[in-house]
Design an enzyme around this catalytic site. Structure first.
Site, mmCIF file in Angstrom:
data_model
loop_
_atom_site.group_PDB
_atom_site.id
_atom_site.type_symbol
_atom_site.label_atom_id
_atom_site.label_comp_id
_atom_site.label_asym_id
_atom_site.label_seq_id
_atom_site.Cartn_x
_atom_site.Cartn_y
_atom_site.Cartn_z
ATOM 1 N N GLU A 146 -2.060 11.963 86.440
ATOM 2 C CA GLU A 146 -1.619 13.181 85.776
ATOM 3 C C GLU A 146 -2.327 14.392 86.379
ATOM 4 O O GLU A 146 -3.540 14.377 86.567
ATOM 5 C CB GLU A 146 -1.949 13.108 84.278
ATOM 6 N N HIS A 187 -3.050 17.937 85.342
ATOM 7 C CA HIS A 187 -3.034 18.618 84.047
ATOM 8 C C HIS A 187 -3.817 19.913 84.158
ATOM 9 O O HIS A 187 -4.871 19.941 84.790
ATOM 10 C CB HIS A 187 -3.687 17.672 83.015
ATOM 11 N N ASP A 207 1.924 17.655 84.925
ATOM 12 C CA ASP A 207 2.131 18.077 83.542
ATOM 13 C C ASP A 207 2.517 19.553 83.620
ATOM 14 O O ASP A 207 1.802 20.346 84.238
ATOM 15 C CB ASP A 207 0.828 17.887 82.764
#
Lengths: 155, 379
Positions: free
Chosen positions: B139, B141, B171
């Site tokens: 991810e 992020h 994300d």
């Protein structure tokens, strides 16, 4: 998260063992969007009517097991506290609490993490002091609940 | 492009037992036109670590009944699980391997690891992932960026080994350019001043245009949560790790210029400006071929003024991000990841958000921006 719903509002009870009031209890949920391995749960900052009840007098009832102290919980490294599940926080206090209204200041400490952190080694030696917000990342503030105690139950 | 939902979006309804797991899957399958993707956080949606064979059968039955597809399973990494020592890399690999096997049992195509998951842990579990044909995605992020070592080490590994089972999960929070209005409103309910919110929005604009009084490159590899904790400590006692000092000092001065008698919370509100990634859409286009799936992060879908029935998140550049993914040839899933319900949870249940409605609004926007789920004659 879920600030006002981490303790179920109608769950405050005195615990009765063999007809004797040995303490009090309340139903709690995890302050996160997920469950965690139970070992990561290290106890509560819990002040009731101005009296501090440290983790040493707290026991935790979850997964159909009898209440366990947080020293024992620390060893539950393969048992999981699932997101769905309510657990019961018990507090040893001979005589319990009086019937009626109580003010409870509450913070849960679960040392869940997003990977490795600078505090890891320190928290292996000892979990963070409850009430500081450390290790309580999703609900780091102390929440105040106003709850009624109505009855006792045989624990 | 394909559309889905991370059931993370329904975490509050799940907590209050207003929607069962089956209800959540049915909502995606039946009420979101063109959407069929399901993403879960294993420790939220399942009895963990083993949900049992009966559940696994039921799960596959739901996928069939509602026409849904397991896309990505999100896994955590609690390195203090054993309590008597910090989890070693080998132990972290073993945990990830168990999660990969669980994902396979449930029919997921991908496993998402957290942005803070070390590369060595991903690389260690890769042989099993390849063996089971599960793709591992890290991810990305906010406030991380697509630019930087955490992404480049993955791309280099893919290019060196030719693996088809490693990549990234952007994300959409990385395309945020200001703090969400619902986050700022919650801070104000907790006592922050309106001037602090205004300063945070203004500083975000300066950072976006490249004219801010500091450079964020030293701190972008820290998670937003860790930065908040570190800045709070800096405000209270002046201490922080050396790499954060320059940014924190200028940030503190900026808050003091703009906010009358700032309290701790005011400083923290102004600091929300540095949680924006300000990543580049060109980089997104270039990396699109390495995208496993996307988290369609949003915090609040409001109606676009003058356009009834059309919605937007005013803090995230969805149009730019989707455009970059399309140009880069991405044809995988964008899964809604609603997180803004959290910013109402200091209130009573009646005042909290309706997650089902917010996700439906988000899908109106996703369909409009991607063309997915819209009949050809209406396009």
């Amino acid at each position: 998260m879920f600030d006002n719903y981490l303790i179920r509002s109608d769950s405050l009870r005195n615990d009765i063992v063999d007809g004797e009031v040995v303490g009090f209890s309340m139903a709690v949920r995890i302050a996160n969007y997920r469950g965690v391995f139970l070992s990561l749960h290290t106890g509560y900052y819990l002040v009731v009517d101005g009296v501090d009840y440290p983790r040493e007098v707290q026991t935790f009832e979850v997964n159909g097991q009898p209440p366990r102290g947080f020293d024992e919980i620390k060893g539950c490294v393969w048992e999981h506290w699932d997101y769905d599940d309510e657990a019961i926080l018990h507090v040893a206090k001979p005589g319990g609490l009086a019937l009626g209204a109580h003010v409870i200041q509450f913070q849960q400490c679960v040392i869940a993490a997003y990977g490795y952190l600078s505090t890891d080694e320190e928290w292996v030696k000892a979990p963070p002091k409850t009430g500081t917000g450390a290790g309580s990342d999703k609900t780091p503030q102390v929440i105040t609940y106003h709850l009624e105690l109505n009855e006792g139950v045989e624990a | 492009m394909k559309l889905g939902v991370s059931l993370y979006s329904y975490q509050q309804s799940h907590f209050f037992k207003e929607l069962t797991l089956e209800d959540q899957i049915r909502e995606v399958g039946e009420n979101l036109p063109g959407a069929d993707g399901i993403e879960i956080v294993d420790e939220m949606s399942l009895r963990y670590p083993d949900p049992g064979e009966d559940f696994v059968r039921q799960w596959h039955g739901w996928m069939e009944r509602y026409g849904t597809v397991p896309v990505t399973m999100d896994v955590a990494l609690d390195v203090l699980q054993f309590r008597d020592h910090v989890m070693s890399t080998e132990e972290a690999v073993e945990r990830l391997e168990r999660d990969i096997r669980l994902a396979k049992r449930l029919g997921f195509a991908n496993v998402r690891v957290l942005s803070a998951c070390p590369f060595d842990v991903m690389a260690g579990a890769l042989p099993l992932a390849e063996n089971l044909d599960i793709r591992l995605g890290k991810e990305i992020h906010q406030p991380m960026r697509l630019e930087g070592q955490q992404v480049s080490e993955i791309i280099e590994h893919i290019e060196r080994t030719g693996t088809k089972h490693m990549g990234i999960v952007p994300d959409f929070g990385i395309f945020g350019f200001r703090p969400s209005e619902v986050l700022l409103a919650q801070y104000e309910r907790r006592g922050a001043k309106a001037e602090a919110s205004a300063a945070s929005v203004d500083l975000s604009a300066l950072l976006r245009s490249g004219s801010a009084p500091f450079d964020l490159s030293d701190i972008i590899n820290h998670t937003a949560g860790n930065l908040r904790v570190a800045f709070k400590q800096f405000i209270n006692d002046g201490t922080c790790v050396p790499e954060m000092k320059a940014v924190f000092s200028v940030l503190k001065a900026f808050a003091e210029e703009r906010v009358p008698r700032p309290g701790e919370l005011d400083y923290i509100v102004v600091a929300e400006a540095i949680m924006q990634s300000n990543t580049s859409l060109e980089t997104m286009r270039d990396l699109a071929k390495h995208v496993i799936s996307c988290h369609g992060k949003f915090n609040y879908m409001s109606e676009i003024p003058g356009r009834p029935g059309q919605y937007q998140d005013i803090a995230i550049d969805y149009k730019g991000a989707i455009g970059a993914l399309v140009k880069g040839g991405f044809d995988g899933y964008i899964n809604s990841e609603y997180e803004g319900q959290r910013y109402f949870q200091d209130r009573t249940r009646a005042e909290m958000m309706d997650e089902v409605d917010q996700v439906r609004r988000h899908h109106e926007m996703l369909r409009r921006l991607t063309g997915v789920g819209i009949p050809a004659e209406a396009q």
